[in-house]
Design a protein around this motif. Structure first.
Motif, PDB file in Angstrom:
ATOM      1  N   GLN A  39       1.007  -1.262  -0.036  1.00 22.49           N
ATOM      2  CA  GLN A  39      -0.036   0.000  -0.017  1.00 22.49           C
ATOM      3  C   GLN A  39       0.730   1.443  -0.120  1.00 22.49           C
ATOM      4  OE1 GLN A  39      -2.741  -0.265   3.311  1.00 22.49           O
ATOM      5  NE2 GLN A  39      -3.683  -2.070   2.408  1.00 22.49           N
ATOM      6  N   ARG A 180      -3.338  -1.662  -5.919  1.00 22.09           N
ATOM      7  CA  ARG A 180      -4.074  -0.269  -5.900  1.00 22.09           C
ATOM      8  C   ARG A 180      -2.939   0.632  -5.488  1.00 22.09           C
ATOM      9  NH1 ARG A 180      -8.835  -3.473  -5.563  1.00 22.09           N
ATOM     10  NH2 ARG A 180     -10.304  -2.972  -7.111  1.00 22.09           N
ATOM     11  N   TYR A 182      -3.803   3.973  -3.442  1.00 20.62           N
ATOM     12  CA  TYR A 182      -4.826   4.409  -2.557  1.00 20.62           C
ATOM     13  C   TYR A 182      -4.481   5.908  -2.257  1.00 20.62           C
ATOM     14  CZ  TYR A 182      -7.595   0.430  -1.945  1.00 20.62           C
ATOM     15  OH  TYR A 182      -8.442  -0.532  -2.316  1.00 20.62           O
ATOM     16  N   HIS A 184      -5.428   8.835   0.352  1.00 18.85           N
ATOM     17  CA  HIS A 184      -6.097   8.891   1.700  1.00 18.85           C
ATOM     18  C   HIS A 184      -6.466  10.287   2.087  1.00 18.85           C
ATOM     19  CE1 HIS A 184      -4.208   4.988   2.181  1.00 18.85           C
ATOM     20  NE2 HIS A 184      -3.339   5.220   1.564  1.00 18.85           N
ATOM     21  N   GLU A 427      -4.668  -5.823   0.132  1.00 20.69           N
ATOM     22  CA  GLU A 427      -5.809  -5.252   0.719  1.00 20.69           C
ATOM     23  C   GLU A 427      -6.443  -5.984   1.815  1.00 20.69           C
ATOM     24  OE1 GLU A 427      -6.664  -3.097  -3.571  1.00 20.69           O
ATOM     25  OE2 GLU A 427      -8.105  -3.938  -2.638  1.00 20.69           O
ATOM     26  N   VAL A 437     -14.579   0.416  -3.213  1.00 21.91           N
ATOM     27  CA  VAL A 437     -13.569   0.859  -3.926  1.00 21.91           C
ATOM     28  C   VAL A 437     -13.923   1.645  -5.292  1.00 21.91           C
ATOM     29  CG1 VAL A 437     -11.183   0.386  -4.900  1.00 21.91           C
ATOM     30  CG2 VAL A 437     -11.725  -0.414  -2.431  1.00 21.91           C
ATOM     31  N   SER A 451      -6.959   4.887  -6.574  1.00 17.83           N
ATOM     32  CA  SER A 451      -7.965   4.422  -5.874  1.00 17.83           C
ATOM     33  C   SER A 451      -8.381   5.504  -4.692  1.00 17.83           C
ATOM     34  CB  SER A 451      -8.094   2.866  -5.590  1.00 17.83           C
ATOM     35  OG  SER A 451      -7.823   2.094  -6.723  1.00 17.83           O
ATOM     36  N   TYR A 453     -11.627   5.162  -0.933  1.00 17.26           N
ATOM     37  CA  TYR A 453     -12.684   4.600  -0.323  1.00 17.26           C
ATOM     38  C   TYR A 453     -13.692   5.326  -0.243  1.00 17.26           C
ATOM     39  CZ  TYR A 453      -9.551   0.690   1.107  1.00 17.26           C
ATOM     40  OH  TYR A 453      -8.476  -0.552   1.197  1.00 17.26           O
TER      41      TYR A 453
END
Length: 497
Positions: A39, A180, A182, A184, A427, A437, A451, A453
């Motif tokens: 990640q 992915r 991410y 944040h 993940e 996602v 990506s 959330y």
């Protein structure tokens, strides 16, 4: 001379303590460590190799530092490692799109900046110990050569991490092994309680969202984009024009439409009075209408003789049937169920995008439905996984089971936002029970961008998504949620630069 040896031995013991503790901690929590690397916005493309390599090198370096004959080699490796660790943290802080959680272990209480200062301090001690060792062992007496050796060592460490970062970024964007990237920093800006889960997006303009209702086709819910005020509107029309219960509304100011694909009817009016004044009746059923221009729609329809689905252009001022484009949808199994997907239009670039529901494929078309290119979502499901069986009626089939890949999508300003249902590498499954996602792609070349959330309301998954400028909207259960996605646009701009 004796003081130098004590200093050298003390620094070597400090390094051994740090490296042994760090490597043992990594092995004891290996799965978590590998997930953290997976990640990381810097080196996620090489997470498996680094997860094994770093703790092994730390143990080897500790062994070399404990023995007099190999101590200089150990110090060279120690300085190289600390340079790489410091460079990694610097990139995380000042160049990465997102900053992940801090490291665990003995440094868990430190933030990233404090961790960087700590590493630089340990690095300076390592350089000091290396210079002492070189003099004591009479390897190199010249100060200039010592400085040159240290400088080369540091340069190799910095360039190694930079090369990993650049290579990993390119790997994730263009040859993604399903890892992915991410973001944040997505901040939830608002929530609106709709009361029921039967709403869908009917339209959007500079100030308002317009939601249609599957159970009440003539009702429009008008909501300001801050999700603070709303107004219920009823579409008016002649009784002779009343559509069926399958009708859906579309609001594209200054026009409002009511479309019923089952009876092939489209009604049109103005948002000034919400009165329908124009009616079009066709000869073919259609579904999933997306407006092409004021009097043309891109729709999906069925070619019954071939028992397959196709896309086409519906012209409201033309009595001819839908102008079909049968080759646009790519058949794999039956040409009906396996080509299911989401059709979306980018309101800025006017490109059309079709995202397949049961496989990792999307197609970009121009405004005339001419293919531009085909690209893949980052998951690995290239062929639709489904079971289709016949029913009692002749030539009729039903979908028994399937694996859904992409549930919904929306295109906006050169980017494609796709809600995925496939868990990626590294993940945690726990968060997938709480959030959905959204994967983001660039439409100019199909490259994966990042990506983020979207957290569910009352455990209800996000069923529809839409974008307006820096705001992301999602329908989840009885709620409409709003997120700030300015970070996505920032990364898109940085990637082009």
């Amino acid at each position: 001379m004796k003081v130098r040896r004590i200093i050298l031995w003390g620094i070597c013991l400090l390094y051994v303590l740090l490296f042994v503790y760090a490597s043992v901690s990594k092995f004891l929590n290996f799965q978590n460590f590998r997930m953290q690397l997976g990640q990381s916005p810097v080196i996620k493309g090489f997470a498996d190799i680094i997860a094994w390599g770093i703790p092994c090198i730390e143990l080897v370096t500790s062994f070399l530092l404990l023995h007099k004959r190999t101590r200089i080699i150990g110090l060279i490796l120690a300085v190289l490692l600390m340079t790489m660790f410091s460079t990694y943290i610097y990139i995380i802080l000042y160049h990465a799109v997102s900053v992940p959680c801090s490291c665990g272990g003995i440094l868990e209480a430190l933030g990233w900046k404090e961790h960087l200062y700590f590493n630089l301090g340990i690095l300076l001690l390592g350089i000091w110990a290396l210079s002492i060792a070189l003099v004591l062992n009479k390897w190199i007496n010249s100060v200039f050569i010592q400085v040159g050796l240290v400088a080369i060592n540091i340069l190799i460490g910095v360039l190694s991490v930079v090369l990993l970062y650049v290579t990993s970024e390119r790997l994730i964007r263009y040859k993604n092994p399903f890892i992915r990237n991410y973001s944040h920093r997505m901040v939830k800006k608002g929530v609106f309680n709709l009361g029921v889960n039967s709403y869908y997006l009917a339209g959007i303009d500079t100030s308002f969202l317009y939601l249609g209702n599957y159970t009440r086709p003539l009702q429009i819910l008008k909501i300001d984009q801050d999700l603070e005020a709303s107004e219920r509107i009823t579409i008016k029309m002649s009784k002779d024009d009343l559509p069926g219960k399958a009708a859906q509304s579309r609001v594209i100011p200054p026009n409002v439409f009511l479309l019923d694909g089952q009876i092939s009817r489209i009604l049109k009016g103005k948002t000034t009075d919400w009165q329908m004044t124009f009616r079009w009746d066709g000869s073919k059923q259609f579904s999933d209408p997306v407006q092409f221009d004021e009097n043309q729609w891109v729709v999906k329809h069925t070619i019954y003789k071939k028992r397959k689905r196709a896309m086409g252009i519906l012209k409201m001022k033309d009595s001819l049937p839908i102008q079909s484009k049968p080759m646009l949808l790519k058949k794999q199994i039956d040409g009906f169920f396996d080509v299911s997907g989401t059709l979306t239009k980018d309101p800025i670039t006017r490109n059309m995008v079709y995202v397949y529901r049961y496989r990792n494929l999307f197609e970009v078309m121009d405004s005339l439905l001419n293919p531009v290119f085909t690209a893949h979502t980052i998951d690995t499901i290239q062929k639709a996984q489904m079971i289709i069986d016949s029913v009692t009626l002749k030539n009729q089939y039903k979908l028994i089971s399937s694996v859904t890949v992409n549930t919904t999508a929306v295109a906006y300003n050169g980017l494609l936002f796709v809600r995925s249902k496939i868990l990626g590498k590294y993940e945690p499954e726990l968060i997938w029970e709480q959030a959905d996602v959204i994967d983001v792609y660039q439409l100019e070349d199909g490259a994966y961008l990042n990506s983020f959330y979207v957290y569910r309301m009352n455990q209800a998954p996000v069923r529809q998504i839409f974008i307006w400028k820096n705001d992301f909207y999602g329908l989840t259960g009885d709620y409409l949620v709003r997120y700030d996605i300015s970070q996505v646009w920032k990364q898109a701009l940085n990637s082009k630069e």
